[in-house]
Design an enzyme around this catalytic site. Structure first.
Site: not given
Ligand code: GLN
Length: 251
Positions: A106, A203
């Site tokens: 992510c 995740h």
């Molecule tokens: N901040 C990033 C987004 O919202 C990554 C989010 C995350 O790692 N879950 O796209």
């Protein structure tokens, strides 16, 4: 039968894999730390030791690493690490080009690309290991995901991101989404594959339900270091049960 290694666990270690977790302080949400635990435990089941290392912003980058792993983060966490990431960009690129296995989830996945332009217009430069770019929007992509990968079979996980990632010709998708969104809300691609890098929005954490991905990373690390990989016998019935359950969850 107890899940895990089904053979004699008293055998001497076949070697040690040095796993470096990138930015656990600022980039480690939705249980991404679990990926590190899975790698450590599966290495043990395969008969190898794991040495767990951490690199946070401002730390000296360790000399010797066999496998790199990093998780997701809030946009604010990504801003915090950006300078340190840039100062280690050349080294990380060299490691990637040399075939070091890496798992980027992510927020770190986004920053392995060219840039992440957040929904409020902040431009966070990436390190360009992956030919991708990410644009934040008002819509968050949230929910359970199932995606089909030729390499790893069905990949299961959970996504929560505002960034929408688009792949360039220099990378291939990790998988094709059959439930959920993945990289963005338009093209059904989830994650990216390039060299020995696996990058994903998922995740959950990702590796407990996707042991094929964990073993890919382990096999690359061990083979690079020791010339060959001798897997142990691992009973993945619990992981299989978790996958079946995840597959029945609504979006
Ligand atoms: N901040 C990033 C987004 O919202 C990554 C989010 C995350 O790692 N879950 O796209």
């Amino acid at each position: 039968m107890t899940p895990g290694n089904t053979s004699n666990e008293q055998l001497p270690s076949k070697g040690t894999v040095r796993i470096l977790q990138l930015y656990p302080r600022d980039m480690n949400i939705y249980g991404d730390w679990g990926n590190v635990l899975v790698l450590k435990q599966r290495l043990a089941w395969h008969g190898y030791d794991a040495m767990l290392l951490e690199h946070n912003a401002g730390d000296t980058f360790p000399d010797e690493v066999d496998l790199l792993i990093g998780g997701g983060g809030q946009d604010s966490g990504q801003v915090v690490i950006q300078q340190d990431l840039q100062s280690n960009a050349a080294h990380l690129r060299a490691l990637a080009e040399d075939g070091t296995p890496m798992l980027a989830i992510c927020g770190l996945y986004q920053l392995f690309g060219r840039f992440f332009k957040t929904h409020d217009g902040t431009l966070i430069p990436g390190i360009g290991i992956l030919d991708i770019e990410t644009h934040g929007g008002d819509e968050r992509l949230i929910g359970n995901v199932v995606a089909r990968s030729e390499e790893f079979g069905d990949v299961h996980g959970y996504e929560n991101h505002s960034g929408q990632t688009f792949l360039g010709p220099g990378v291939r998708p990790l998988a094709t989404v059959t439930k959920g969104e993945g990289n963005n809300s338009t093209d059904n691609h989830e994650g990216a594959r390039h060299l020995n890098i696996v990058a994903s929005y998922l995740h959950g954490s990702l590796l407990p339900k996707n042991p094929a991905v964990a073993d890919f990373l382990i096999e690359q690390a061990v083979t690079r270091k020791y010339g060959s990989f001798e897997p142990g016998e691992v009973d993945d019935s619990l992981a299989e049960l978790a996958r079946q359950h995840a597959g029945t969850r609504p979006r």
